[in-house]
Design a protein around this motif. Sequence first.
Motif, mmCIF file in Angstrom:
data_model
loop_
_atom_site.group_PDB
_atom_site.id
_atom_site.type_symbol
_atom_site.label_atom_id
_atom_site.label_comp_id
_atom_site.label_asym_id
_atom_site.label_seq_id
_atom_site.Cartn_x
_atom_site.Cartn_y
_atom_site.Cartn_z
ATOM 1 N N ARG A 91 0.759 -1.260 0.018
ATOM 2 C CA ARG A 91 -0.073 0.027 -0.029
ATOM 3 C C ARG A 91 0.754 1.334 -0.036
ATOM 4 O O ARG A 91 0.501 2.348 -0.788
ATOM 5 C CB ARG A 91 -0.705 0.068 1.046
ATOM 6 C CG ARG A 91 -1.754 1.233 1.350
ATOM 7 C CD ARG A 91 -2.719 1.258 0.139
ATOM 8 N NE ARG A 91 -3.604 2.265 0.213
ATOM 9 C CZ ARG A 91 -3.690 3.209 -0.572
ATOM 10 N NH1 ARG A 91 -2.915 3.208 -1.733
ATOM 11 N NH2 ARG A 91 -4.627 4.184 -0.823
ATOM 12 N N SER A 94 2.762 1.317 -3.768
ATOM 13 C CA SER A 94 2.127 1.534 -5.169
ATOM 14 C C SER A 94 0.699 1.458 -5.029
ATOM 15 O O SER A 94 -0.003 0.379 -4.630
ATOM 16 C CB SER A 94 2.767 0.415 -6.165
ATOM 17 O OG SER A 94 1.751 0.285 -7.365
ATOM 18 N N GLY A 95 0.014 2.406 -5.380
ATOM 19 C CA GLY A 95 -1.584 2.628 -5.223
ATOM 20 C C GLY A 95 -2.145 1.469 -6.080
ATOM 21 O O GLY A 95 -2.871 0.756 -5.643
ATOM 22 N N THR A 128 -0.543 6.261 -0.598
ATOM 23 C CA THR A 128 0.774 5.659 -1.243
ATOM 24 C C THR A 128 1.897 6.416 -0.786
ATOM 25 O O THR A 128 2.539 7.265 -1.560
ATOM 26 C CB THR A 128 0.465 5.778 -2.803
ATOM 27 O OG1 THR A 128 -0.773 5.084 -3.263
ATOM 28 C CG2 THR A 128 1.663 4.532 -3.234
#
Lengths: 172, 193
Positions: A91, A94-95, A128
């Motif tokens: 998390r 990287s969204g 993020t």
Amino acid sequence: MSAFSWLIPFIISMVFLHGLINKVRIFEVFVQGAREGLLLAIRLIPYLVGIYVAVGIFRESGAVEIMVKALYPLIELLQVPADTLFLSIVRSLSGPAALGMMMEIFDTYGPDSFMGRLASTLMGSTDTTFYIIAIYFGSVGVRKTRYAIPVGILADSASFLASVYIVKKMFA
Amino acid sequence: MNWIFSFLILGGIFAAAWNGRLEVITPAALNAASSAIERAINLMGVISLWLGIAKVAEASGLIDQMSKFIAPVFTLLFPSIPRGHPALGSILMNLSANMLGFGNAATPFGLKAMKELQKLNPHPDTATEAMCTFLAINTSGVTLVPATIIALRAAAGSKNPSEVVGAILFASICSTLVAIVADYIFRIIYSKS
């Protein structure tokens, strides 16, 4: 907690009423936003394929069982499933990858399972961190980020612990 | 992310070899790839819907008005920004868009806020206190309406997609409080050194 079921319809009506009062060309503006959404979804596809494949291989191979054994003390201590611990780490990085993982959890365990609810809460309660710090500072050429990263890590850990606590409490 | 991705794939393949079931890898990979596409098609609808609504809220000035409403709190959080400086406006827009779950609408405001904050920065390659506070609050993500999560839960067939709103609110308030306190403490430590 169906008390929140009215929230979304309420917000949609507020937005549309407010738009009408302010003479927004609602349909055209909506379509414009929806187009951006579609492009965003398309940009997401490669991330989804990558994550689904990686997680699929990892799960089918029995690697999860091996990892669970290795991480057993930590999992025992926090009483959380391994998948969600992993999700909370991804998390911060990287969204889209985390979104993919959350959807993978929904598909495997169901969105209304403990895992599904915990994954939703984890996803919703933080952002993020590393990506935002990198992009935002990068955009203005700041290289020395001072204490921004340790603060972000502390906040992310707090959100993980708070999520586990509240989901256990609310949906026991 | 590169590490995690490689770890999942290589770890999976090694683990399968270790468990003597290397034959599961290929079908697992192919099935996963096609279900990713199925999910993406589902997703196109919900994301388009939400960003469409977000766009209407932005065009009608609703996001603008919400920002003005929360303004006094933010002046407290950013003592180093002069009153009425354009940076404040952008920060307010960014954080309110984030709170409403319009992540995509938030990013342009966020980058604009950084640009304005940079104008107040005496050492352009080093982060200012206001920048650190802004990012601490931004990344800890106070979320009032986790629109994307609700939409994805609905797409996955949840009976009550919005049941997690309360839990998300609680967890994100906790993390934001920790972020604000940690930022404050670090700021004092750093200003002394």
